[in-house]
Design a protein around this motif. Structure first.
Motif, PDB file in Angstrom:
ATOM      1  N   CYS A  64       0.839  -1.195   0.000  1.00  0.00           N
ATOM      2  CA  CYS A  64       0.000   0.000   0.000  1.00  0.00           C
ATOM      3  C   CYS A  64       0.873   1.243   0.000  1.00  0.00           C
ATOM      4  CB  CYS A  64      -0.986  -0.004   1.165  1.00  0.00           C
ATOM      5  SG  CYS A  64      -0.271   0.214   2.788  1.00  0.00           S
ATOM      6  N   CYS A  89      -3.900   4.077  -0.252  1.00  0.00           N
ATOM      7  CA  CYS A  89      -4.466   4.522   1.024  1.00  0.00           C
ATOM      8  C   CYS A  89      -3.445   5.326   1.814  1.00  0.00           C
ATOM      9  CB  CYS A  89      -4.933   3.326   1.846  1.00  0.00           C
ATOM     10  SG  CYS A  89      -3.610   2.214   2.353  1.00  0.00           S
ATOM     11  N   PHE A  93      -5.038   5.722   7.875  1.00  0.00           N
ATOM     12  CA  PHE A  93      -6.326   5.022   7.791  1.00  0.00           C
ATOM     13  C   PHE A  93      -6.169   3.813   6.874  1.00  0.00           C
ATOM     14  CE2 PHE A  93      -7.120   9.558   8.392  1.00  0.00           C
ATOM     15  CZ  PHE A  93      -7.791   9.528   9.603  1.00  0.00           C
ATOM     16  N   PRO A  95      -7.167   0.476   5.272  1.00  0.00           N
ATOM     17  CA  PRO A  95      -8.479  -0.142   5.060  1.00  0.00           C
ATOM     18  C   PRO A  95      -8.467  -1.663   5.226  1.00  0.00           C
ATOM     19  CG  PRO A  95      -7.478   0.311   2.949  1.00  0.00           C
ATOM     20  CD  PRO A  95      -6.526   0.815   4.005  1.00  0.00           C
ATOM     21  N   GLU A 122      -2.230   2.753  13.735  1.00  0.00           N
ATOM     22  CA  GLU A 122      -2.757   1.946  12.637  1.00  0.00           C
ATOM     23  C   GLU A 122      -1.926   0.684  12.408  1.00  0.00           C
ATOM     24  OE1 GLU A 122      -5.711   2.315  10.078  1.00  0.00           O
ATOM     25  OE2 GLU A 122      -5.932   2.570  12.232  1.00  0.00           O
TER      26      GLU A 122
END
Length: 133
Positions: A64, A89, A93, A95, A122
């Motif tokens: 990501c 992303c 945050f 996903p 996260e």
């Protein structure tokens, strides 16, 4: 006459010699990944690489990044995925479900984030283990 690159008044001093240990940027991440793999009973750890850019962690299963195109503040020439799933992303945050990854890596991102604690929150949420360099 050429300037001496070792003088402090030179605007572009030479970088210290590259140490052998610097040649493999993933050396310590691989070490921690292997430690997790030894403890995992059913195969390889499920791994996410956050901010993968042009040099993703070779053992990552999912990649990501905030950008799919090159950006001026880093030397990413083009995104490299090696055919692995890619998610566009923010590191603030992610996903993904909680604790879905056995191992999460992130290389050379922390110095670019405005709020490192949200980033770490996260990483901790989506992973059982992590490695940030």
């Amino acid at each position: 006459m050429a300037k001496n690159r070792d003088r402090p008044d030179d605007p572009k001093p030479q970088r210290f010699p590259i140490r052998e240990s610097e040649l493999d940027r993933f050396k310590y991440g691989k070490k921690h990944y292997e430690e997790i793999a030894k403890r995992k009973e059913n195969g390889s750890p499920y791994c996410l690489d956050i901010a993968c850019g042009a040099k993703p962690f070779p053992r990552a299963d999912v990649l990501c990044d905030l950008h799919a195109e090159p950006v001026p503040d880093r030397s990413m020439h083009c995104l490299v995925t090696h055919g692995k799933p890619f998610v566009l992303c923010s590191c603030y945050f992610l996903p993904f479900k909680s604790k879905v990854f056995d191992f999460v890596t992130s290389y050379y991102l922390i110095e670019h984030v405005e709020n490192p604690w949200n980033f770490f929150r996260e990483v901790k949420r989506v992973s059982k283990h992590g490695y940030v360099q």
